[in-house]
Design an enzyme around this catalytic site. Structure first.
Site, short mmCIF file in Angstrom:
data_model
loop_
_atom_site.label_atom_id
_atom_site.label_comp_id
_atom_site.label_asym_id
_atom_site.label_seq_id
_atom_site.Cartn_x
_atom_site.Cartn_y
_atom_site.Cartn_z
N SER A 1 0.82 -1.23 0.00
CA SER A 1 0.00 0.00 0.00
C SER A 1 0.84 1.26 0.00
CB SER A 1 -0.89 0.04 1.24
OG SER A 1 -1.65 -1.11 1.32
N THR B 1 -1.28 1.82 4.31
CA THR B 1 -0.82 3.21 4.25
C THR B 1 -0.15 3.59 5.56
OG1 THR B 1 -2.55 3.96 2.78
CG2 THR B 1 -1.71 5.59 4.31
N ARG C 1 -7.03 9.00 -9.75
CA ARG C 1 -7.64 9.15 -8.41
C ARG C 1 -6.59 9.57 -7.36
NH1 ARG C 1 -7.00 6.87 -3.02
NH2 ARG C 1 -9.02 6.93 -2.01
N THR D 1 1.39 6.83 0.78
CA THR D 1 0.56 5.71 0.33
C THR D 1 0.61 5.55 -1.19
OG1 THR D 1 -1.71 4.82 0.44
CG2 THR D 1 -1.52 7.16 0.02
N THR E 1 -6.18 6.76 7.96
CA THR E 1 -5.98 5.66 7.01
C THR E 1 -7.35 5.11 6.66
OG1 THR E 1 -4.84 3.55 6.64
CG2 THR E 1 -5.65 3.95 8.85
N GLY E 2 -7.40 4.36 5.57
CA GLY E 2 -8.67 3.78 5.15
C GLY E 2 -9.20 4.43 3.88
#
Ligand code: SD4
Length: 335
Positions: A91, A193, A221, A211, A244-245
């Site tokens: 990641s 990340t 993106r 990340t 994060t996420g």
């Protein structure tokens, strides 16, 4: 999930708070009587480093940097670089999973104790995105560089061109292409990340985040990680937060800035992280069961907090010479 490391941050902080507020009341009473003063909030042992997920090598590097006299800013940069160079972290940096067209594109940012910040988005062919972000902050009149411009700047700094797509990430992408189903992955093996916050012995705070973004994202993106206020925010008077996420959900609530503002209003880092997660999950029609978001935060006193939507998120913390991975408390209690 490493349950053996589970520490109930929330309840520990709750205890601290109760003690803290009674001490504050006591201090106020004392100051009215002009007798003695009480230290309301004893400082946590400093320095300390915290990072998202289970990244002991990264926090070790940051700790070592601080111990050698480096600043909190040096610490977070060096710590993040460890994960950027680790091809097994899919990641971040080299070895990161690509977008749906097979391109590995990196997002990163950094912020110092003065509130200066730098970021890069959609950066290709350069391993250490966080170092480019630092240079953007320190040596350019700008805050953010994107795509080819960021890449060109990295070459001007002398950074080497590298192919970030490893054989195993390429294979994973080829396997994904068979169905081409885009679905955020909730926790990538407790190793994702990296967001890192460091507070040095003087209590000065810096943070960084780096990340390769969501695996198999649309070309072009950009997520929350390089967006100051969303993926990261540092206010040296108050504290700092990193996320994060699923970045889209973090951006919609300007998550890291929100956490810092909640701490400014008096919430502990733990309470602030919980409130920021509540903002996401309590939105009408939120499909929060399908995605993960996690926050970690530190305040000026060195208290820390972490919270996520789903089970499986953790925070690595280096303090008092000890490097520990602490599983975060989470919103969905049934997991
Ligand atoms: C993003 N927030 O690009 C990043 C991805 C991430 O754990 O943090 N994954 O949306």
């Amino acid at each position: 999930m490493k349950r053996r490391h589970f520490i109930k941050n929330a309840s520990l902080t709750g205890v601290g708070l109760t003690v803290g507020s009674s001490l504050i009341a006591c201090a106020q009473e004392n100051s009215k009587n002009e007798k003695t003063s009480v230290v309301a909030n004893p400082k946590a042992s400093l320095p300390l480093v915290i990072a998202t997920w289970n990244v002991p090598n990264a926090t070790s590097k940051a700790w070592e940097t601080l111990k050698k006299g480096g600043s909190a800013l040096d610490a977070v940069e060096k710590g993040c670089m460890v994960e950027e160079a680790d091809v097994n972290n899919t990641s971040v940096g080299k070895g990161g999973l690509p977008d749906r067209d097979g391109r590995v594109t990196l997002d990163a940012c950094i912020m110092d104790k003065h509130g200066n910040c730098g970021s890069v988005v959609y950066l290709e062919n350069i391993v250490h995105a966080v170092s480019v972000a630092r240079k953007v902050m320190e040596d350019t009149p700008h805050v953010m560089l994107a795509g080819k411009g960021a890449e060109q700047y990295a070459y001007e700094l002398g950074m080497p061109k590298d192919n970030l797509l490893t054989e195993s990430s390429k294979k994973a992408w080829e396997a994904w292409k068979v169905k081409s189903e885009y679905k955020p992955i909730i926790n990538i093996e407790n190793h994702d990340t990296i967001g890192m916050l460091a507070i040095d012995e003087n209590g000065d705070i810096s943070g960084a985040c780096t990340t390769s973004g969501l695996a198999y994202k649309m070309a072009g993106r950009v997520g929350d990680s390089p967006i100051i206020g969303s993926g990261l925010f540092v206010d040296n008077e108050i504290g700092a937060c990193v996320a994060t996420g699923l970045g889209e959900e973090v951006v919609k609530t300007v998550g890291s800035f929100l956490v810092v503002e909640l701490m400014r209003q008096g919430k502990s880092p733990q309470e602030a992280c919980e409130e920021a997660i509540n903002r996401i999950v309590s939105k009408p029609n939120s499909n929060y069961k399908d995605f993960q978001v996690g926050y970690i935060a530190v305040n000026k006193q060195g208290e820390t907090g972490s919270y996520s939507i789903h089970n499986g998120f953790s925070m690595t913390k280096f303090q008092n010479g000890e490097n520990t991975n602490q599983t975060s408390n989470h919103f969905i209690k049934t997991e």
